[in-house]
Design an enzyme around this catalytic site. Structure first.
Site, short mmCIF file in Angstrom:
data_model
loop_
_atom_site.label_atom_id
_atom_site.label_comp_id
_atom_site.label_asym_id
_atom_site.label_seq_id
_atom_site.Cartn_x
_atom_site.Cartn_y
_atom_site.Cartn_z
N LYS A 70 -10.19 1.33 13.76
CA LYS A 70 -10.25 1.25 15.12
C LYS A 70 -10.15 2.70 15.76
CE LYS A 70 -7.80 -2.83 15.36
NZ LYS A 70 -6.36 -3.58 15.82
N GLU A 124 -15.76 9.30 11.84
CA GLU A 124 -14.29 9.24 11.44
C GLU A 124 -13.50 9.90 12.40
OE1 GLU A 124 -12.09 7.57 10.46
OE2 GLU A 124 -12.56 6.89 8.21
N ASP A 125 -12.22 9.33 12.62
CA ASP A 125 -11.35 10.00 13.30
C ASP A 125 -10.49 11.09 12.68
OD1 ASP A 125 -10.09 7.91 12.26
OD2 ASP A 125 -8.58 7.67 13.75
N ASP A 153 -7.88 12.29 5.94
CA ASP A 153 -6.68 12.67 5.19
C ASP A 153 -6.78 12.77 3.78
OD1 ASP A 153 -3.83 12.13 4.24
OD2 ASP A 153 -3.48 11.79 6.51
N LYS A 162 -7.55 16.99 7.93
CA LYS A 162 -6.44 17.45 7.25
C LYS A 162 -6.65 17.96 5.87
CE LYS A 162 -2.96 14.48 9.90
NZ LYS A 162 -1.99 13.59 9.51
N PHE A 218 1.30 14.20 11.95
CA PHE A 218 0.97 13.02 12.51
C PHE A 218 0.29 13.10 13.99
CE2 PHE A 218 0.63 8.54 13.66
CZ PHE A 218 0.06 8.02 12.53
N VAL A 219 -0.79 12.86 14.27
CA VAL A 219 -1.63 12.98 15.44
C VAL A 219 -1.89 11.71 16.20
CG1 VAL A 219 -3.21 13.93 16.70
CG2 VAL A 219 -2.47 15.14 14.94
N ASP A 256 -3.64 6.02 16.65
CA ASP A 256 -2.37 5.44 17.22
C ASP A 256 -1.29 5.86 16.18
OD1 ASP A 256 -3.29 4.03 14.58
OD2 ASP A 256 -1.95 2.21 15.04
N ARG A 270 -3.42 4.92 21.61
CA ARG A 270 -4.59 4.90 21.52
C ARG A 270 -5.40 5.31 22.76
NH1 ARG A 270 -6.39 3.19 16.51
NH2 ARG A 270 -5.42 1.12 15.76
C1 PRP Z 1 -7.13 6.26 9.52
C2 PRP Z 1 -8.25 7.01 9.68
C3 PRP Z 1 -9.10 6.71 8.60
C4 PRP Z 1 -8.17 6.91 7.28
C5 PRP Z 1 -7.84 8.27 6.93
O1 PRP Z 1 -7.22 5.04 9.83
O2 PRP Z 1 -9.07 6.44 10.85
O3 PRP Z 1 -9.68 5.64 8.58
O4 PRP Z 1 -6.82 6.65 8.03
O5 PRP Z 1 -7.16 8.26 5.95
P1 PRP Z 1 -7.60 8.74 4.36
O6 PRP Z 1 -8.55 9.99 4.19
O7 PRP Z 1 -6.36 8.98 3.59
O8 PRP Z 1 -8.25 7.46 3.86
P2 PRP Z 1 -5.95 3.94 9.89
O9 PRP Z 1 -5.53 3.35 8.64
O10 PRP Z 1 -4.91 5.04 10.66
O11 PRP Z 1 -6.59 2.83 10.93
P3 PRP Z 1 -6.89 2.95 12.38
O12 PRP Z 1 -8.18 3.79 12.44
O13 PRP Z 1 -7.61 1.34 12.59
O14 PRP Z 1 -5.98 3.42 13.20
#
Ligand code: PRP
Length: 178
Positions: A42, A98-99, A102, A130, A151-152, A158, A164
């Site tokens: 999301k 993507e947001d 990581d 990151k 952590f942002v 979120d 959010r």
């Molecule tokens: C976050 C973000 C990416 C993922 C990145 O999603 O939106 O999809 O983690 O992490 P990675 O590179 O280690 O795979 P999250 O699981 O927080 O779900 P959300 O977007 O629904 O908040």
């Protein structure tokens, strides 16, 4: 542990300016084409909606949802698809939005998954990168901001379903003891 929203890492004005630049760069690279933005639910919803309006050409928008097992502030690395696209991307120019990137595991999974559907091209636009957390090598075509390992929250991101709606990107900090 409870956490609280701390200092602003990237302000709403800085975000807006960078989104404008990203839209212009995509506009140059995709001139004469109509890309499909695939937002990853999301967290990328807010960014995807803003980026769509910053791209100076007709662009389609769709979403996918993935879940990485685990909770809290770290993903476990095991990714599964929980909601799929509603559009066919065969022959289309796809930009995954993507947001946060990581470990890179989510985007690596999505790139592999979407590549099997025979898009004409497949690119990645990440708002936050990151880079110091990377476990899997990924090519990020458009990066908003490289950020440290903090952590942002806010601007769609979120912590446990909260924050959010905040317009700026802020650092989540430990709660101050009473
Ligand atoms: C976050 C973000 C990416 C993922 C990145 O999603 O939106 O999809 O983690 O992490 P990675 O590179 O280690 O795979 P999250 O699981 O927080 O779900 P959300 O977007 O629904 O908040």
């Amino acid at each position: 542990m409870d956490r609280r929203v701390g200092r602003i890492l990237i302000s709403r004005d800085e975000i807006a300016a960078r989104v404008t630049e990203l839209g212009e760069a995509i506009g140059r690279d995709y001139a004469g084409r109509a890309p499909v933005l695939v937002g990853v639910l999301k967290g990328a919803v807010v960014f995807t909606a803003d980026l769509l309006r910053a791209i100076p050409m007709p662009a389609a928008m769709d979403f996918m949802a993935v879940s990485s097992y685990g909770s809290g502030t770290r993903s476990s690395g095991v990714v599964r698809l929980t909601a799929d696209l509603s559009l066919s991307i065969e022959g289309r120019d796809v930009i995954i939005v993507e947001d946060v990137i990581d470990s890179g595991r989510t985007i690596s999974y999505l790139r592999r998954n979407l590549a099997t559907r025979h898009p004409r091209s497949l690119a990645l636009c990440g708002l936050l990168d990151k880079v110091s957390r990377r476990e899997v090598e990924v090519d990020v075509d458009y990066v908003g901001f490289v950020i440290p390992d903090e952590f942002v929250v806010g601007y769609g991101l979120d912590y446990d379903g909260r924050h959010r709606e905040l317009p700026d990107l802020a650092v989540l900090e430990p709660a101050v003891p009473a």
